[in-house]
Enzyme design. Structure first.
Site, PDB file in Angstrom:
ATOM      1  N   LYS A  49       0.823  -1.190   0.000  1.00 50.10           N
ATOM      2  CA  LYS A  49       0.000   0.000   0.000  1.00 50.10           C
ATOM      3  C   LYS A  49       0.862   1.246   0.000  1.00 50.10           C
ATOM      4  CE  LYS A  49      -3.226  -2.404   3.061  1.00 50.10           C
ATOM      5  NZ  LYS A  49      -3.654  -2.499   4.487  1.00 50.10           N
ATOM      6  N   GLY A  50       2.120   1.091   0.397  1.00 51.08           N
ATOM      7  CA  GLY A  50       2.977   2.236   0.693  1.00 51.08           C
ATOM      8  C   GLY A  50       3.157   3.244  -0.427  1.00 51.08           C
ATOM      9  N   ASP A 106       7.574   2.686  -2.643  1.00 52.48           N
ATOM     10  CA  ASP A 106       7.709   3.761  -1.670  1.00 52.48           C
ATOM     11  C   ASP A 106       9.156   3.890  -1.212  1.00 52.48           C
ATOM     12  OD1 ASP A 106       7.641   1.293  -0.387  1.00 52.48           O
ATOM     13  OD2 ASP A 106       6.167   1.869   1.122  1.00 52.48           O
ATOM     14  N   ASP A 109      14.831  -0.483   0.826  1.00 49.58           N
ATOM     15  CA  ASP A 109      15.598  -0.582   2.074  1.00 49.58           C
ATOM     16  C   ASP A 109      16.720  -1.600   1.835  1.00 49.58           C
ATOM     17  OD1 ASP A 109      16.463  -0.864   4.679  1.00 49.58           O
ATOM     18  OD2 ASP A 109      14.544  -1.425   5.517  1.00 49.58           O
ATOM     19  N   PHE A 158      13.685   4.345  10.561  1.00 48.04           N
ATOM     20  CA  PHE A 158      12.344   3.931  10.148  1.00 48.04           C
ATOM     21  C   PHE A 158      11.490   5.165   9.882  1.00 48.04           C
ATOM     22  CE2 PHE A 158       8.112   2.160  10.279  1.00 48.04           C
ATOM     23  CZ  PHE A 158       8.295   1.035   9.489  1.00 48.04           C
ATOM     24  N   VAL A 159      10.886   5.231   8.700  1.00 50.12           N
ATOM     25  CA  VAL A 159      10.093   6.408   8.335  1.00 50.12           C
ATOM     26  C   VAL A 159       8.639   6.044   8.070  1.00 50.12           C
ATOM     27  CG1 VAL A 159      12.048   7.720   7.427  1.00 50.12           C
ATOM     28  CG2 VAL A 159      10.746   6.237   5.892  1.00 50.12           C
ATOM     29  N   ASP A 165       3.684   3.266   6.407  1.00 48.47           N
ATOM     30  CA  ASP A 165       3.032   2.986   7.687  1.00 48.47           C
ATOM     31  C   ASP A 165       3.969   2.370   8.709  1.00 48.47           C
ATOM     32  OD1 ASP A 165       3.255   0.414   6.323  1.00 48.47           O
ATOM     33  OD2 ASP A 165       2.015  -0.359   7.954  1.00 48.47           O
ATOM     34  N   ARG A 171      -0.094   6.496   7.557  1.00 46.72           N
ATOM     35  CA  ARG A 171      -0.071   6.686   6.100  1.00 46.72           C
ATOM     36  C   ARG A 171      -0.612   8.050   5.706  1.00 46.72           C
ATOM     37  NH1 ARG A 171       1.017   1.645   3.895  1.00 46.72           N
ATOM     38  NH2 ARG A 171       0.137  -0.141   4.983  1.00 46.72           N
TER      39      ARG A 171
END
Ligand code: IMP
Ligand code: MG
Length: 190
Positions: A49-50, A106, A109, A158-159, A165, A171
């Site tokens: 969903k990001g 999104d 990483d 962590f963002v 989310d 979100r």
């Protein structure tokens, strides 16, 4: 917009990228994609969903014939570290043959999700396949992935926000924020 009232007890949000900077950068990426795909049409393949918010903004900025498709990929659950295992959903019903495909993420990483997706998608016969990510983390142990379009490089924190989310929350923040935890509010195992 502030973040008062949005964070849970023991969780702290610090602004990393403002709404205005996001908007400017999305515009720049759109101009580059327009140049690179001039005279063609593109399919934005969005990883849910990001990347949904990023995709909605990028799609509206693009002055090219464009279509949009969605797939699901999850490797996280409620943890803040990649599990290394990636589950994909919804790829089977999308026909990519003969299309110019831009995969929209999104955040890259470890790179595991993007690499797995790119390998799977390449086998589905697109004319062209490029990776576009809003964010890329500077991580020590990442796997190699070629990123054609990248919004911002960010530190290994962590963002959340702008579609991203933590345990499905945050979100709706308009900017990108670093999420940190008070000493007695860290997720299990961290
Ligand atoms: P990777 O497989 O380690 O590259 O992880 C990629 C996916 O993990 C991204 O598409 C995000 O969905 C999620 N992810 C990685 N880092 C973060 C973060 O800082 N915040 C939210 N989601 C993240
Ligand atoms: Mg993702």
């Amino acid at each position: 917009m502030g973040t008062i009232g949005l964070s849970a007890p023991g969780e702290r949000l610090d602004l990393l990228i403002s709404e205005a900077r996001l908007r400017r950068r999305v515009r720049e990426l759109a101009r580059r994609i327009e140049r690179d795909y001039a005279g063609r049409s593109v399919t934005l393949l969005v990883v849910l969903k990001g990347a949904a918010i990023f995709a909605a903004d990028l799609l509206r900025e693009l002055a090219l014939p464009a279509t949009i498709e969605f797939i699901g990929a999850s490797s996280y659950g409620a943890e803040t570290r990649s599990s290394g295992r990636v589950a994909l959903r919804g790829l089977g019903r999308i026909d990519l043959r003969g299309r110019d495909v831009i995969l929209l993420e999104d955040i890259v990483d470890s790179g595991l999700t993007a690499r797995k997706l790119m390998n799977r998608l390449r086998r589905r016969g697109p004319v062209n396949l490029a990776l576009c990510t809003l964010l890329r983390k500077r991580v020590a142990n990442g796997v190699p992935v070629t990123i054609a379009y990248q919004g911002f490089e960010i530190p290994d924190r962590f963002v959340v926000g702008y579609g991203m989310d933590y345990a499905e929350r945050y979100r709706n923040l308009r900017g990108v924020y670093i999420l940190s935890f008070g000493c007695d509010a860290r997720p299990a195992g961290h």
